[in-house]
Scaffold this motif. Structure first.
Motif, PDB file in Angstrom:
ATOM      1  N   ARG A 198       0.789  -1.233   0.000  1.00 31.72           N
ATOM      2  CA  ARG A 198       0.000   0.000   0.000  1.00 31.72           C
ATOM      3  C   ARG A 198       0.819   1.280   0.000  1.00 31.72           C
ATOM      4  O   ARG A 198       0.256   2.354  -0.174  1.00 31.72           O
ATOM      5  N   TYR A 199       2.124   1.181   0.173  1.00 33.76           N
ATOM      6  CA  TYR A 199       2.885   2.406   0.410  1.00 33.76           C
ATOM      7  C   TYR A 199       4.185   2.476  -0.393  1.00 33.76           C
ATOM      8  O   TYR A 199       4.697   1.484  -0.906  1.00 33.76           O
ATOM      9  N   GLY A 200       4.700   3.665  -0.457  1.00 35.79           N
ATOM     10  CA  GLY A 200       5.994   3.944  -1.059  1.00 35.79           C
ATOM     11  C   GLY A 200       6.452   5.293  -0.538  1.00 35.79           C
ATOM     12  O   GLY A 200       5.873   5.852   0.399  1.00 35.79           O
ATOM     13  N   SER A 201       7.488   5.825  -1.136  1.00 33.18           N
ATOM     14  CA  SER A 201       7.953   7.155  -0.740  1.00 33.18           C
ATOM     15  C   SER A 201       8.471   7.903  -1.956  1.00 33.18           C
ATOM     16  O   SER A 201       8.871   7.297  -2.953  1.00 33.18           O
ATOM     17  N   ILE A 202       8.438   9.199  -1.861  1.00 36.68           N
ATOM     18  CA  ILE A 202       8.916  10.049  -2.940  1.00 36.68           C
ATOM     19  C   ILE A 202       9.684  11.222  -2.329  1.00 36.68           C
ATOM     20  O   ILE A 202       9.259  11.795  -1.317  1.00 36.68           O
ATOM     21  N   TYR A 235      11.554  14.917  -2.940  1.00 42.78           N
ATOM     22  CA  TYR A 235      11.755  16.097  -3.772  1.00 42.78           C
ATOM     23  C   TYR A 235      11.809  17.325  -2.866  1.00 42.78           C
ATOM     24  O   TYR A 235      11.346  17.293  -1.726  1.00 42.78           O
ATOM     25  N   ASN A 236      12.408  18.372  -3.375  1.00 45.50           N
ATOM     26  CA  ASN A 236      12.565  19.608  -2.586  1.00 45.50           C
ATOM     27  C   ASN A 236      13.262  19.360  -1.244  1.00 45.50           C
ATOM     28  O   ASN A 236      12.942  19.989  -0.236  1.00 45.50           O
ATOM     29  N   GLY A 237      14.191  18.407  -1.230  1.00 43.59           N
ATOM     30  CA  GLY A 237      14.988  18.170  -0.040  1.00 43.59           C
ATOM     31  C   GLY A 237      14.306  17.420   1.071  1.00 43.59           C
ATOM     32  O   GLY A 237      14.827  17.348   2.195  1.00 43.59           O
ATOM     33  N   ARG A 238      13.134  16.793   0.780  1.00 45.98           N
ATOM     34  CA  ARG A 238      12.417  16.091   1.851  1.00 45.98           C
ATOM     35  C   ARG A 238      11.711  14.851   1.334  1.00 45.98           C
ATOM     36  O   ARG A 238      11.177  14.853   0.214  1.00 45.98           O
ATOM     37  N   GLU A 239      11.715  13.807   2.147  1.00 45.14           N
ATOM     38  CA  GLU A 239      11.008  12.577   1.798  1.00 45.14           C
ATOM     39  C   GLU A 239       9.541  12.684   2.202  1.00 45.14           C
ATOM     40  O   GLU A 239       9.208  13.099   3.305  1.00 45.14           O
ATOM     41  N   ARG A 240       8.680  12.280   1.294  1.00 45.86           N
ATOM     42  CA  ARG A 240       7.242  12.235   1.549  1.00 45.86           C
ATOM     43  C   ARG A 240       6.738  10.825   1.275  1.00 45.86           C
ATOM     44  O   ARG A 240       7.440  10.001   0.722  1.00 45.86           O
ATOM     45  N   GLY A 241       5.504  10.578   1.646  1.00 47.83           N
ATOM     46  CA  GLY A 241       4.951   9.243   1.462  1.00 47.83           C
ATOM     47  C   GLY A 241       4.127   9.119   0.198  1.00 47.83           C
ATOM     48  O   GLY A 241       3.686  10.118  -0.396  1.00 47.83           O
ATOM     49  N   LEU A 242       3.916   7.885  -0.221  1.00 46.63           N
ATOM     50  CA  LEU A 242       2.999   7.561  -1.310  1.00 46.63           C
ATOM     51  C   LEU A 242       1.992   6.551  -0.777  1.00 46.63           C
ATOM     52  O   LEU A 242       2.376   5.504  -0.255  1.00 46.63           O
ATOM     53  N   GLU A 243       0.725   6.881  -0.883  1.00 50.22           N
ATOM     54  CA  GLU A 243      -0.340   5.974  -0.477  1.00 50.22           C
ATOM     55  C   GLU A 243      -1.036   5.464  -1.734  1.00 50.22           C
ATOM     56  O   GLU A 243      -1.743   6.203  -2.411  1.00 50.22           O
ATOM     57  N   ILE A 244      -0.813   4.209  -2.059  1.00 46.52           N
ATOM     58  CA  ILE A 244      -1.316   3.625  -3.309  1.00 46.52           C
ATOM     59  C   ILE A 244      -2.811   3.358  -3.186  1.00 46.52           C
ATOM     60  O   ILE A 244      -3.280   2.769  -2.201  1.00 46.52           O
ATOM     61  N   PHE A 245      -3.558   3.809  -4.198  1.00 46.59           N
ATOM     62  CA  PHE A 245      -5.011   3.618  -4.099  1.00 46.59           C
ATOM     63  C   PHE A 245      -5.641   3.025  -5.352  1.00 46.59           C
ATOM     64  O   PHE A 245      -6.861   2.826  -5.403  1.00 46.59           O
ATOM     65  N   GLY A 246      -4.869   2.687  -6.374  1.00 44.81           N
ATOM     66  CA  GLY A 246      -5.477   2.085  -7.550  1.00 44.81           C
ATOM     67  C   GLY A 246      -4.467   1.583  -8.559  1.00 44.81           C
ATOM     68  O   GLY A 246      -3.333   2.054  -8.609  1.00 44.81           O
ATOM     69  N   ILE A 247      -4.883   0.600  -9.366  1.00 40.11           N
ATOM     70  CA  ILE A 247      -4.084   0.107 -10.492  1.00 40.11           C
ATOM     71  C   ILE A 247      -5.005   0.073 -11.722  1.00 40.11           C
ATOM     72  O   ILE A 247      -6.110  -0.457 -11.659  1.00 40.11           O
ATOM     73  N   LEU A 248      -4.552   0.670 -12.789  1.00 45.24           N
ATOM     74  CA  LEU A 248      -5.338   0.779 -14.010  1.00 45.24           C
ATOM     75  C   LEU A 248      -4.714  -0.046 -15.125  1.00 45.24           C
ATOM     76  O   LEU A 248      -3.481  -0.203 -15.180  1.00 45.24           O
ATOM     77  N   GLU A 249      -5.549  -0.562 -16.017  1.00 42.12           N
ATOM     78  CA  GLU A 249      -5.121  -1.164 -17.270  1.00 42.12           C
ATOM     79  C   GLU A 249      -5.848  -0.418 -18.373  1.00 42.12           C
ATOM     80  O   GLU A 249      -7.036  -0.630 -18.606  1.00 42.12           O
ATOM     81  N   VAL A 250      -5.124   0.488 -19.044  1.00 42.93           N
ATOM     82  CA  VAL A 250      -5.764   1.420 -19.970  1.00 42.93           C
ATOM     83  C   VAL A 250      -4.993   1.494 -21.287  1.00 42.93           C
ATOM     84  O   VAL A 250      -3.953   0.863 -21.462  1.00 42.93           O
ATOM     85  N   ASP A 251      -5.513   2.306 -22.189  1.00 46.42           N
ATOM     86  CA  ASP A 251      -4.882   2.542 -23.480  1.00 46.42           C
ATOM     87  C   ASP A 251      -3.953   3.750 -23.396  1.00 46.42           C
ATOM     88  O   ASP A 251      -4.269   4.736 -22.726  1.00 46.42           O
ATOM     89  N   ALA A 252      -2.822   3.662 -24.070  1.00 45.49           N
ATOM     90  CA  ALA A 252      -1.832   4.749 -24.037  1.00 45.49           C
ATOM     91  C   ALA A 252      -2.365   6.049 -24.622  1.00 45.49           C
ATOM     92  O   ALA A 252      -1.822   7.125 -24.349  1.00 45.49           O
TER      93      ALA A 252
END
Length: 290
Positions: free
Chosen positions: A142-146, A148-165
Motif C-alpha cells: 500500500r505504500y511507497g515514498s517520494i 523532492y525539494n529536499g524532503r522525503e514524503r509518502g505515497l499511499e497507493i489507491f489504484g491500479i489501471l489497465e488502460v490505453d496509451a
C-alpha cells in the motif's frame, strides 16, 4: 579475396562489433549503482543525492515502492523522449530512466503528475508495477515514498489501471479548478482494476506511474498514489535483487555478461586476424601471378 568475400567478412565483423558494443553499453546502464545517491536510505551518503544532481541537472527527485524493485532517481527533461534510453548519468541504456512528463512541475505542485518508466522483464524500472494487477499483491502493498525539494514524503497507493496509451482523459494536464480535479479523480477510479478508498482534499496531490502493459498493444499499467506528508514504513523488506548482483532485462547476472563479452572480444580479434591472413595470402597469390 574477391569483392563479395570482402563484403561478407565486413558484414560478419560489423555484426560482432555491434553486439560487443551493445553488451558493454547495456551493462554500463544496468551496473550503475544508485545506492550511494539514494537520499532515502539511512546508510547513504548525505551528499550523495546532491552529487548526482550536480552530475545531471535533470535529476529532480527519488521514488521508491515498498515490496518492489522500484527505487530510482526521478528525472525530467524538456521532452518525453530523452530518458527513454538514457540513465541518470546521461549514458545510453535500453532500460532508460524513471522520468516525469515534461508538462508537469517537478515540485509536484500540480494536482496530478504523470511519471513514466519502462516495464523490463527482469522487474527493473517499472517492471514490477504489473504485480499490482494481482489483487493479493495490491492489497498487501500500500505504500511507497517520494523525495523532492529536499524532503522525503509518502505515497499511499489507491489504484491500479489497465488502460490505453492514447486515453487523453488520463494523459493530460489539469487547470487549478477543484471540480475538474474531482472529475479527473473519479474518471481514474472508474478505470481502476483494483482500488481502495483514499480521502483527497483540495490541496492533495496524486501521481500516476505509467508503464507498458506487455501483453496488449498500446496497453498501459498505471499505478495511482496520493502524496502524503510522511512515508509509512511497511514491515517488509524490498524484494529487489541481492546486494552485489545486477541483472539484465532477462535476468542474466552481470558477471556472466562480462564473461560473454570477453569471449566475444576474443572471437572478434580472431576474425580480424583471419581476415588479415586471408588478405595477405591473396595479395601474395596475385604477386606470384604477376
Amino acid at each position: 579475396m574477391t569483392v563479395q568475400k570482402r563484403l561478407r567478412f565486413k558484414k560478419v565483423f560489423l555484426v560482432f562489433f555491434c553486439v560487443f558494443v551493445a553488451l558493454f553499453s547495456w551493462q554500463r546502464a544496468e551496473a550503475s549503482d544508485y545506492d550511494h545517491y539514494n537520499p532515502i536510505e539511512k546508510d547513504a551518503s548525505s551528499t550523495g543525492f546532491e552529487t548526482l544532481q550536480q552530475l545531471n541537472h535533470d535529476v529532480c527527485g527519488w521514488i521508491s515502492l515498498d515490496g518492489t524493485k522500484v527505487d530510482y532517481p526521478l528525472l525530467q527533461s524538456q521532452d518525453n523522449v530523452k530518458y527513454l534510453d538514457r540513465n541518470a548519468f546521461g549514458d545510453y541504456t535500453v532500460s532508460g530512466s524513471i522520468f516525469l512528463d515534461y508538462r508537469f512541475n517537478p515540485n509536484f505542485t500540480d494536482f496530478n503528475t504523470i511519471i513514466y518508466g519502462h516495464s523490463m522483464a527482469s522487474g527493473a524500472m517499472f517492471g514490477e508495477i504489473q504485480k499490482f494487477a494481482d489483487q493479493d499483491f495490491f492489497e498487501k502493498h500500500r505504500y511507497g515514498s517520494i523525495y523532492y525539494n529536499g524532503r522525503e514524503r509518502g505515497l499511499e497507493i489507491f489504484g491500479i489501471l489497465e488502460v490505453d496509451a492514447y486515453d487523453t482523459e488520463i494523459y493530460r494536464t489539469l487547470s487549478s479548478n477543484d471540480e475538474e480535479h474531482q472529475a479527473y479523480y473519479q474518471y481514474l477510479l472508474s478505470k481502476a482494476k483494483y482500488k481502495r478508498d483514499v480521502s483527497l482534499t483540495s490541496t492533495d496531490k496524486i501521481v500516476l506511474l505509467s508503464t507498458c502493459f506487455l501483453n496488449i498493444t498500446n496497453g498501459r499499467h498505471i499505478l495511482l498514489a496520493k502524496i502524503t506528508d510522511a512515508p509509512v514504513k511497511a514491515a517488509q523488506d524490498k524484494s529487489g535483487e541481492a546486494v552485489g548482483t545486477r541483472y539484465f532485462d532477462h535476468g542474466i547476472p552481470s558477471h556472466w555478461i562480462y564473461i560473454l563479452a570477453f569471449l566475444l572480444l576474443i572471437i572478434v580479434l580472431l576474425l580480424l586476424i583471419l581476415i588479415i591472413l586471408i588478405m595477405r595470402r591473396d595479395k601474395k597469390t596475385k604477386d606470384k601471378k604477376k
